[in-house]
Enzyme design. Structure first.
Site: not given
Ligand code: G6Q
Length: 555
Positions: A205, A211, A267-268, A384, A520
């Protein structure tokens, strides 16, 4: 004291808990022959049997009253209408608009968001069609066979879970997901693909996540090495999913091949948006649309159904009952379906990032427990391994057992055995085994033994407590006929709304993630120190020593 724990409904629940805490579910089933149908509901093809919970006739009405008291009716409407429920970030929360297949207008700041959503969906449909039918070719003119999604957190877990869950339906390129900044993740993935037939999706986003950008630049270097540094190759092998067009262009991706989403998609909660591109590439647009339709049906169920028949609300309230009154710290997710093997990691983020908060929406520290620890593994593997603790440990762990009645791979009697295990476990967790039954079992065993010395009366006596199962452990049985894109959409939306409803009761903002932001920021500072030559004195002794250890031991 908070308004929540001071409220009379909370106090009534505390009092009710004191009355009911030692009651046994098995007795409740004996005294009420209708208990199972009374506590079973069905919607969107999903059947929830919540009769194996520690609830009496009084419990659910009190919990529904709690939900009403906390404003669930207004808040669920507010979310669907685009109100800025994410107060800290001043954002609407509109993942439900992304799957609003009815197309009815939904406004943010007076502007209907539906045309924008539909335009992005169309763009994804057209693009994926070209890749899937071979019109889109790699730089050397070869057809795309592999897709590598580079993203993390919300830009990884959702589409990955869906692609695994619906792998049976995949008829497109093979998809891989690279998330970890550990170079091994990318390196091992690159071993499995052929660069000239690979499409990379950079899903971020913000397009700044450490990463993702590290992996993206390394993938770009690998591609350029393959094509002798020809920059034009990047446009043929990289597309982006992002809200940051300027940064995407800087990377070298054609803005025409950038799929956009908006700040009101968390994001989630984003797999329904263009973040779902790997899903569309793997399954085709039609099946992605079915996924959206299933989610939309669950949205309508959640929005319009009275609390008493509302699956997400009931799941949420049962969670609150164990979390806040029984003191259960965790909740297990146990899908009896190998295709759902990524469900627990996905829900860990969805639930724990949303409800892992310790201040309420006004910023006041809460004096009650919020989100539980979510964990789990597919059955029967877990049986198990960690089920020992579920059955005989000292902790109360409520669990969701999830299972389709039919397998997509009916082979011999595998599925019947899986069903048998599912049913037997939920029953055993509830019924347990008392001292009398254990003793009787051991006596029968002794009778059969040729060598009675193997089980002396003294050892038999000693064994009894070790073999007792207390039982009375709660489970939800969540079942459906068969895994399809539509059912999966409903199942995921069910959990999203459960999480939302719990956030409403705990009066927290389920839609920000300040804890993630901290990580971050911190990693950037330490990176500068590891790369530098100066000894850093900014940290505590342990942290500085760790920095030095790594500097000195790098080969
Ligand atoms: C989700 C969070 C987090 C995010 C990641 C990736 O709700 O905001 O998991 O999706 O940190 O972020 P970017 O899409 O900005 O790389």
């Amino acid at each position: 004291m908070s308004a929540l724990t001071e409220s009379s409904i909370w106090k009534s629940l505390e009092q009710h808990f004191a009355e009911i805490k030692n009651e046994r579910m098995t007795e409740m089933f004996k005294t009420d022959r209708d208990r199972a149908p009374k506590y079973t509901i069905e919607a969107c093809g999903i059947r929830l049997d919540y009769s194996k919970n520690r609830i009496s006739e009084k419990t659910m009405p009190l919990l529904f009253e709690l939900a009403t008291h906390c404003g669930i009716n207004t808040k669920r409407k507010a979310m669907f209408s685009g109100n800025k429920l994410n107060i800290t970030e001043k954002r609407s929360v509109l993942h439900t608009a992304l799957r609003n297949v009815s197309g009815s207008p939904i406004k943010v700041d007076g502007i209907d968001v539906m045309p924008g959503i539909q335009a992005e969906l169309k763009k994804m449909r057209d693009f994926s069609k070209k890749v899937r039918n071979g019109k889109w070719r790699g730089f050397s003119g070869r057809r795309i066979r592999y897709v590598v999604n580079i993203g993390i957190g919300g830009s990884d877990l959702g589409p990955q879970m869906v692609n695994e869950a619906l792998a049976y339906y995949s008829d497109g390129p093979q998809t891989f997901f690279v998330s970890n900044v550990d170079g091994t993740h990318l390196a091992e993935t690159l071993k499995k693909v052929e660069l000239s037939t690979t499409l990379f999706i950079i899903a971020s986003k913000t397009f700044t996540t450490q990463e993702t950008m590290t992996n993206a630049y390394s993938a770009k270097s690998a591609l350029l090495a393959k094509f002798n540094g020809k920059q034009d190759a990047v446009r043929k092998h990289f597309v982006a999913v992002s809200s940051a067009i300027d940064k995407v262009m800087e990377f070298g991706i054609d803005p025409k091949n950038t799929f956009e989403f908006w700040d009101w998609v968390g994001g989630r909660y984003s797999l329904w948006s263009v973040i779902g591109l790997p899903i569309v590439l793997s399954l085709g647009y039609k099946k992605f649309y079915d996924l959206l339709t299933g989610a939309h049906e669950m949205d309508m169920h959640f929005l319009n159904t009275p609390l008493e028949k509302n699956i997400p609300v009931i799941l949420a309230l049962l969670g609150v009952w164990y979390n806040n009154f029984f003191g259960a710290a965790s909740h297990a997710v146990l899908p009896y379906d190998q295709y759902l093997h990524r469900l627990a990691p996905y829900l860990q983020q969805a639930d724990m990032e949303s409800n892992g908060k310790s201040v309420d929406i006004d910023g006041k520290p809460v004096d009650y427990q919020t989100g539980p620890i979510i964990w789990g593994q597919p059955g029967t593997n877990g049986q198990h391994a960690f089920y020992q603790l579920l059955h005989q440990g000292t902790k109360l762990i409520p669990a969701d057992f999830i299972m389709p009645a039919n397998s997509l791979n009916e082979t011999g009697d595998h599925h019947l055995k899986l069903i048998a295990n599912f049913i037997a476990q939920t029953e055993a967790l509830m019924v347990g085994k008392n001292a009398d039954s254990v003793e009787e079992e051991l006596k029968q065993l002794r009778k059969k033994l040729m060598n009675k010395k193997l089980l002396t009366p003294k050892h038999l006596e000693y064994l009894i407590p070790h073999k007792i199962f207390q039982g009375n452990r709660p489970t939800n049985s969540i079942t459906f006929k068969k895994m399809t894109p539509k059912i999966l959409g409903s199942l995921i939306a069910m959990y999203e709304h459960k999480i939302f409803s719990q956030g409403v009761i705990w009066n927290i903002n389920s839609f920000d993630q300040m804890g993630v932001e901290l990580g971050k920021q911190l990693a950037k500072t330490v990176l500068e120190e590891i790369e530098g030559t100066e000894r850093s004195e900014r940290h505590d002794g342990s942290t500085s020593a760790l920095v030095e250890y790594f500097k000195q031991n790098r080969l």
